[in-house]
Design an enzyme around this catalytic site. Structure first.
Site, PDB file in Angstrom:
ATOM      1  N   ASN A  20      59.219 -16.364 -73.545  1.00 34.81           N
ATOM      2  CA  ASN A  20      57.914 -16.340 -74.226  1.00 34.81           C
ATOM      3  C   ASN A  20      58.088 -16.078 -75.719  1.00 34.81           C
ATOM      4  O   ASN A  20      57.373 -16.657 -76.549  1.00 34.81           O
ATOM      5  CB  ASN A  20      56.994 -15.298 -73.597  1.00 34.81           C
ATOM      6  CG  ASN A  20      56.292 -15.840 -72.366  1.00 34.81           C
ATOM      7  OD1 ASN A  20      55.438 -16.717 -72.473  1.00 34.81           O
ATOM      8  ND2 ASN A  20      56.679 -15.364 -71.191  1.00 34.81           N
ATOM      9  N   ARG A  98      58.613  -1.694 -69.905  1.00 38.02           N
ATOM     10  CA  ARG A  98      58.404  -0.249 -69.973  1.00 38.02           C
ATOM     11  C   ARG A  98      56.910   0.033 -69.924  1.00 38.02           C
ATOM     12  O   ARG A  98      56.123  -0.669 -70.572  1.00 38.02           O
ATOM     13  CB  ARG A  98      58.951   0.343 -71.291  1.00 38.02           C
ATOM     14  CG  ARG A  98      60.409   0.127 -71.525  1.00 38.02           C
ATOM     15  CD  ARG A  98      61.292   0.838 -70.539  1.00 38.02           C
ATOM     16  NE  ARG A  98      61.189   2.292 -70.594  1.00 38.02           N
ATOM     17  CZ  ARG A  98      61.706   3.096 -69.675  1.00 38.02           C
ATOM     18  NH1 ARG A  98      62.340   2.587 -68.623  1.00 38.02           N
ATOM     19  NH2 ARG A  98      61.601   4.396 -69.787  1.00 38.02           N
ATOM     20  N   ILE A  99      56.543   1.060 -69.200  1.00 34.27           N
ATOM     21  CA  ILE A  99      55.144   1.493 -69.209  1.00 34.27           C
ATOM     22  C   ILE A  99      54.938   2.342 -70.458  1.00 34.27           C
ATOM     23  O   ILE A  99      55.783   3.178 -70.801  1.00 34.27           O
ATOM     24  CB  ILE A  99      54.822   2.271 -67.914  1.00 34.27           C
ATOM     25  CG1 ILE A  99      54.812   1.266 -66.756  1.00 34.27           C
ATOM     26  CG2 ILE A  99      53.478   2.983 -68.021  1.00 34.27           C
ATOM     27  CD1 ILE A  99      54.653   1.887 -65.394  1.00 34.27           C
ATOM     28  N   ASN A 114      49.584  -8.424 -74.529  1.00 30.69           N
ATOM     29  CA  ASN A 114      50.588  -8.621 -73.482  1.00 30.69           C
ATOM     30  C   ASN A 114      50.278  -9.913 -72.729  1.00 30.69           C
ATOM     31  O   ASN A 114      49.126 -10.326 -72.646  1.00 30.69           O
ATOM     32  CB  ASN A 114      50.543  -7.436 -72.498  1.00 30.69           C
ATOM     33  CG  ASN A 114      51.573  -7.556 -71.401  1.00 30.69           C
ATOM     34  OD1 ASN A 114      52.728  -7.901 -71.640  1.00 30.69           O
ATOM     35  ND2 ASN A 114      51.167  -7.287 -70.172  1.00 30.69           N
ATOM     36  N   HIS A 116      50.599 -11.567 -68.918  1.00 30.48           N
ATOM     37  CA  HIS A 116      50.805 -11.142 -67.535  1.00 30.48           C
ATOM     38  C   HIS A 116      50.709 -12.376 -66.643  1.00 30.48           C
ATOM     39  O   HIS A 116      49.761 -13.166 -66.767  1.00 30.48           O
ATOM     40  CB  HIS A 116      49.735 -10.118 -67.143  1.00 30.48           C
ATOM     41  CG  HIS A 116      49.916  -9.595 -65.756  1.00 30.48           C
ATOM     42  ND1 HIS A 116      50.893  -8.669 -65.441  1.00 30.48           N
ATOM     43  CD2 HIS A 116      49.275  -9.886 -64.599  1.00 30.48           C
ATOM     44  CE1 HIS A 116      50.825  -8.410 -64.133  1.00 30.48           C
ATOM     45  NE2 HIS A 116      49.858  -9.125 -63.603  1.00 30.48           N
ATOM     46  N   SER A 143      47.559 -14.623 -67.953  1.00 28.57           N
ATOM     47  CA  SER A 143      46.528 -14.047 -68.822  1.00 28.57           C
ATOM     48  C   SER A 143      47.186 -13.385 -70.018  1.00 28.57           C
ATOM     49  O   SER A 143      48.226 -12.743 -69.873  1.00 28.57           O
ATOM     50  CB  SER A 143      45.746 -12.953 -68.081  1.00 28.57           C
ATOM     51  OG  SER A 143      45.286 -13.394 -66.821  1.00 28.57           O
ATOM     52  N   ASP A 152      47.824  -3.392 -67.148  1.00 29.09           N
ATOM     53  CA  ASP A 152      47.304  -4.752 -66.888  1.00 29.09           C
ATOM     54  C   ASP A 152      45.781  -4.793 -66.753  1.00 29.09           C
ATOM     55  O   ASP A 152      45.240  -5.625 -66.019  1.00 29.09           O
ATOM     56  CB  ASP A 152      47.942  -5.341 -65.610  1.00 29.09           C
ATOM     57  CG  ASP A 152      49.462  -5.424 -65.714  1.00 29.09           C
ATOM     58  OD1 ASP A 152      49.969  -5.597 -66.830  1.00 29.09           O
ATOM     59  OD2 ASP A 152      50.134  -5.314 -64.672  1.00 29.09           O
TER      60      ASP A 152
HETATM   61  C1  GRF Z   1      56.935 -13.564 -67.972  1.00 27.10           C
HETATM   62  O1  GRF Z   1      56.613 -14.147 -66.747  1.00 27.10           O
HETATM   63  C2  GRF Z   1      55.815 -12.670 -68.439  1.00 27.10           C
HETATM   64  O2  GRF Z   1      54.548 -13.119 -68.082  1.00 27.10           O
HETATM   65  C3  GRF Z   1      56.123 -11.383 -67.726  1.00 27.10           C
HETATM   66  O3  GRF Z   1      57.523 -11.286 -67.743  1.00 27.10           O
HETATM   67  C4  GRF Z   1      58.098 -12.582 -67.846  1.00 27.10           C
HETATM   68  C5  GRF Z   1      58.962 -12.557 -69.068  1.00 27.10           C
HETATM   69  O4  GRF Z   1      59.704 -13.732 -69.228  1.00 27.10           O
HETATM   70  N1  GRF Z   1      55.427 -10.279 -68.359  1.00 27.10           N
HETATM   71  P1  GRF Z   1      60.434 -14.029 -70.602  1.00 27.10           P
HETATM   72  O5  GRF Z   1      61.353 -12.852 -70.893  1.00 27.10           O
HETATM   73  O6  GRF Z   1      59.401 -14.223 -71.666  1.00 27.10           O
HETATM   74  O7  GRF Z   1      61.229 -15.282 -70.347  1.00 27.10           O
END
Ligand code: GRF
Length: 207
Positions: A20, A98-99, A114, A116, A143, A152
């Site tokens: 991402n 991490r929370i 974030n 999710h 999302s 979340d």
């Molecule tokens: C993704 O599916 C994201 O939605 C979730 O953790 C995963 C991270 O993947 N929170 P990357 O490290 O971005 O490839």
């Protein structure tokens, strides 16, 4: 000389492969994108995402959570200091495992988002694709939301849907969702960085 508005300085927190983060770095290469990916921080040393960030010429840092033991806030203070030094304005969590404490969340309120992998409020927490398959839903997705103290549970900025297909397993479903994540996150970061989407109280306001 460009008369474009200054781009928001974005920091990305990761814990792993960083796909991402890569989608954001690619989007930010467009001259009219309203954010620059100024810094990537990992809480785990030597993850693939750090290398990938360096490949884009992005500054990186590792703040290993382990030496801080159970003191989550001390870890976060260390992260916060790196963010301050790098003049980060918007914080983006991308697979950051991490929370966060209420202290950190309050500090970045309205400036931290974030992604999710579910259609929130469905399937919070981990193993979201397994949860979706077990629930028998026909639609799943991802999302992007502002981060609030409850996990979340923050107000949603954007969502993308995918169909659940017969024969799907966690892996095939995760792959289909990830394709959408890589489009959704750059779009959501652009909305927040440009001020088109804003957190006011507990709702997202659009202009
Ligand atoms: C993704 O599916 C994201 O939605 C979730 O953790 C995963 C991270 O993947 N929170 P990357 O490290 O971005 O490839």
């Amino acid at each position: 000389m460009s008369d474009a508005l200054p781009r928001k300085r974005v920091g990305v927190l990761i814990s792993g492969r960083g796909s991402n983060m890569v989608s954001l770095a690619e989007a930010a290469q467009a001259p009219d994108y309203p954010a620059e990916i100024a810094l990537v921080i990992s809480n785990i040393p030597d993850v693939a995402g750090l290398d990938r960030a360096r490949g884009f010429g992005i500054a990186t840092a590792t703040v290993d959570h382990r030496p801080f033991g159970k003191d989550r806030e001390a870890f976060e203070r260390a992260v916060d200091e790196v963010l301050r030094v790098n003049q980060i304005e918007l914080l983006v969590l991308a697979g950051f495992m991490r929370i966060l404490t209420p202290w950190f969340v309050a500090r970045w309120e309205g400036r931290m988002i974030n992604i999710h992998p579910s259609l929130l409020p469905l399937f919070k927490g981990t193993h979201t694709h397994r949860q979706a398959l077990e629930a028998g839903v026909t639609e799943h997705g991802c999302s992007v939301h502002f981060v609030v103290p409850e996990l979340d549970a923050g107000p949603v900025i954007l969502q993308a849907k995918v169909p659940v297909q017969p024969g799907d397993d966690e892996e095939t479903l995760a792959k289909r969702v990830l394709v959408e994540e890589h489009k959704l996150y750059p779009a959501a970061v652009a909305e927040v960085a440009s001020g088109r989407a804003k957190l006011e109280g507990s709702v997202v306001i659009r202009r």
